[in-house]
Structures are given as structure tokens and as C-alpha cells.
Design a protein around this motif. Structure first.
Motif, short mmCIF file in Angstrom:
data_model
loop_
_atom_site.label_atom_id
_atom_site.label_comp_id
_atom_site.label_asym_id
_atom_site.label_seq_id
_atom_site.Cartn_x
_atom_site.Cartn_y
_atom_site.Cartn_z
N ARG A 1 -11.43 1.68 1.73
CA ARG A 1 -10.43 0.59 1.75
C ARG A 1 -9.16 0.87 1.01
O ARG A 1 -8.15 0.45 1.50
N LEU A 2 -9.21 1.48 -0.02
CA LEU A 2 -8.09 1.80 -0.74
C LEU A 2 -8.03 3.22 -1.23
O LEU A 2 -9.03 3.60 -1.57
N VAL A 3 -6.85 4.04 -1.19
CA VAL A 3 -6.59 5.30 -1.73
C VAL A 3 -5.59 5.29 -2.70
O VAL A 3 -4.54 4.91 -2.49
N VAL B 1 -2.97 3.15 1.21
CA VAL B 1 -2.61 4.41 0.10
C VAL B 1 -1.68 3.78 -0.86
O VAL B 1 -0.45 3.17 -0.57
N VAL B 2 -2.03 3.47 -2.16
CA VAL B 2 -1.30 2.87 -3.01
C VAL B 2 -0.84 4.02 -4.02
O VAL B 2 -1.60 4.76 -4.64
N THR B 3 0.31 3.86 -4.32
CA THR B 3 1.10 4.80 -5.43
C THR B 3 0.99 4.22 -6.73
O THR B 3 1.87 3.27 -6.84
N ALA B 4 0.23 4.72 -7.54
CA ALA B 4 0.08 4.04 -8.82
C ALA B 4 1.56 4.11 -9.75
O ALA B 4 1.60 3.43 -10.85
N SER B 5 2.18 5.15 -9.53
CA SER B 5 3.38 5.28 -10.21
C SER B 5 4.55 4.51 -9.69
O SER B 5 5.73 4.69 -10.26
N LYS C 1 -2.92 -5.12 -9.15
CA LYS C 1 -2.29 -5.73 -7.81
C LYS C 1 -2.67 -5.17 -6.61
O LYS C 1 -3.04 -6.01 -5.63
N ALA C 2 -2.79 -3.99 -6.39
CA ALA C 2 -3.49 -3.42 -5.26
C ALA C 2 -4.84 -4.05 -5.03
O ALA C 2 -5.38 -4.21 -3.94
N LEU C 3 -5.62 -3.72 -6.04
CA LEU C 3 -7.16 -4.16 -6.02
C LEU C 3 -7.33 -5.66 -5.50
O LEU C 3 -8.05 -5.94 -4.98
N ALA C 4 -6.57 -6.76 -6.38
CA ALA C 4 -6.58 -8.02 -6.06
C ALA C 4 -6.02 -8.38 -4.60
O ALA C 4 -6.58 -9.14 -3.82
N ALA C 5 -5.19 -7.56 -3.97
CA ALA C 5 -4.64 -7.75 -2.62
C ALA C 5 -5.78 -7.26 -1.59
O ALA C 5 -5.98 -8.06 -0.66
N ALA C 6 -6.60 -6.16 -2.07
CA ALA C 6 -7.45 -5.85 -1.30
C ALA C 6 -8.89 -6.66 -1.17
O ALA C 6 -9.44 -6.84 -0.25
N ASP C 7 -9.00 -7.28 -2.37
CA ASP C 7 -10.24 -8.08 -2.68
C ASP C 7 -9.91 -9.38 -3.40
O ASP C 7 -9.90 -9.66 -4.44
#
Length: 287
Positions: A72-74, A98-102, A134-140
């Protein structure tokens, strides 16, 4: 009878709960550790480039496309680190986000290229953690509060770690805060904590130093009285050992740069990595 019913319900519920976990792929081991600290047991995490492996020169394995397709997330570092990844995502036909952590970090530049090693500054990693949460919360969204609590707990540990590093560097005499490492992996560490790193390779381990480059570094070691050279866990050590032999400078140990070690190594987590590196640096420089 009640016990049997309860047991049956638990057997049914467990696989369902496992199936609901967020399927996440992280590009390499350091990033995966950050994701694991935020995601905890609410995610299923796969790492493409594992421990003691070099993300710069990674060649995707046949199973990687399948892992990307199921995600679901990369989560990637960005800043040009994973040059091989966009094609992999495309070939997998993945619908993953695709989430850019930087994202949000002002990159250092080496020539025209961005330095991708932003995780070598702990304040930068605080930004990584916020981006990941933020990305994890948006996806779940159902687990958003859990991810937020996990992130806050981990950020407190990072704050303690940052203080440890600063206190350790202060104890090193200022004229001895300079070392040689294999490639330019420590620019953010140098900028944040005030230790000068000189490297025969550029930001990527793909490059090969010329004889002139090596001669220039040997001259620099002698002119600046650089007290130690360091190996890296992901790099061939012959070049650094040759420089050490020609200058008589001691090898201060191995720094962990672009990949964590395995569980039995000295740095299976990001926090272990930073502690290992600062211990190696202070041991070599603080006298």
C-alpha cells in the motif's frame, strides 16, 4: 464451553487482524528501522536492501516487483539515493503510494548532486519520522493515534541520542575533529556536529577515485595531520587500508554509513548505528 467459544473466536480474529495490517515496503535497512519504530505491529514491513548492503549499487531481485505490487505504501529516502527504484515501481504495475521520507529537508549539495545521506543528522531523522507517521496515518486512519504515539515515543529517544552525540563531540579536541572515510556519507553529520570528513569517493560508492584523488587525500592527511581513517561496513576496505599504509595513520575502526548491520552486528538499529559511530570516532580522536 465458554472457553471453547472464546478460543474459537481468537483463532478467527487473529488472521483477520493480521490481514488488516498495512503492507509497507521500505527501500533500505536504515529507513526500515525508522518505519518499524513508528508502525509497530500495525504494519507488515518488507525491506528491499537489507543489512550490510549498499543501496547505491543495488540490483533489484526478481521478487522485489512482487513485493512492490502488494504494498500500500512504498517509503523511500529520495534525494537521488534509489536511482533504480522508479523503474521497479513502474514494472511492478504498483498502485502503492510512494512516500519520500526526506521531504522537507534542505539537501546539502556536492557539486550539482544532492547529498542523499540526510539520516546522518539526527534532527533530519526527526523530520523523517514525522513524514513516516503522517504517511502511515493517511493510509490507515483507524490507527492514526497509535502511529502518533509511537512517533512521539521514538522522537524522545532521538532527542536523547542527539544530546549524547553533541556531548561526545565536545570532548574531542577541536584540532582533532577530522577523519577520512570511504565515501561522502557523513556530510550531514559533519554539518550538524562539527567533525570534518574527507572521502576519496563521492556521494555514491559507484564512483572510482583516480590516482590524483588518492594522492591529494594522502597530501591532505599529512598537511592537516588528520589523526584517523575509517572503514565503512558497506564498502571495500582496500582503498582506505592503502591510504592508511602510505600515511602511517591509524585505522580508527568501521563506521556504519548506508546500511545497518544484521542482528548480531554492532548496529542492528538506527540508534545503535549512531552510538556505534560516535563511540568509534571518540575512541580514535579523543586523545
Amino acid at each position: 464451553m465458554r472457553f471453547l467459544v472464546l478460543s474459537a473466536l481468537l483463532l478467527i480474529a487473529s488472521p483477520l487482524h493480521a490481514a488488516e495490517r498495512l503492507n509497507v515496503v521500505a527501500s533500505f535497512s536504515i529507513l526500515a528501522d525508522l518505519v518499524r519504530n513508528v508502525g509497530g505491529d500495525r504494519i507488515d514491513l518488507t525491506t528491499l536492501v537489507g543489512p550490510d548492503s549498499d543501496v547505491h549499487v543495488y540490483t533489484p531481485a526478481p521478487g522485489d516487483a512482487k513485493r512492490i505490487a502488494a504494498a500500500r505504501l512504498v517509503i523511500v529516502n529520495g534525494l537521488g539515493l534509489e536511482g533504480w527504484l522508479p523503474r521497479l515501481v513502474q514494472s511492478a504495475g504498483s498502485k502503492a503510494i510512494v512516500v519520500t521520507a526526506s521531504a522537507g529537508i534542505a539537501p546539502l549539495k556536492l557539486g550539482s548532486a544532492a547529498d542523499p545521506h540526510a539520516w546522518q543528522s539526527i534532527p533530519n531523522v526527526r523530520i523523517y519520522v514525522a513524514d513516516i507517521a503522517k504517511a502511515l496515518a493517511a493510509a490507515d486512519p483507524d490507527d492514526a493515534a497509535f502511529f502518533d504515539a509511537q512517533a512521539k515515543a521514538y522522537l524522545e529517544k532521538l532527542e536523547t541520542l542527539d544530546r549524547e552525540v553533541r556531548e561526545a563531540v565536545v570532548r574531542i579536541p577541536s584540532e582533532r575533529r577530522k577523519v577520512i572515510s570511504t565515501h561522502d556519507a557523513f556530510g550531514y553529520f559533519a554539518a550538524e556536529y562539527g567533525i570534518q570528513f574527507v572521502a576519496p569517493l563521492g556521494v555514491s560508492t559507484e564512483t572510482e577515485p583516480s590516482a590524483r584523488d588518492i594522492a591529494a587525500i594522502i597530501g591532505q592527511i599529512r598537511a592537516q595531520k588528520i589523526p584517523a581513517v575509517f572503514l565503512e561496513n558497506i564498502s571495500d576496505d582496500r582503498l582506505i587500508r592503502r591510504i592508511a599504509a602510505e600515511t602511517g595513520v591509524k585505522v580508527g575502526g568501521t563506521l556504519i554509513s548506508d546500511g545497518l548491520t544484521g542482528e548480531k552486528g554492532p548496529a542492528p538499529t538506527y540508534i545503535d548505528m549512531v552510538r556505534h559511530n560516535i563511540k568509534a570516532l571518540t575512541s580514535a580522536l579523543d586523545h
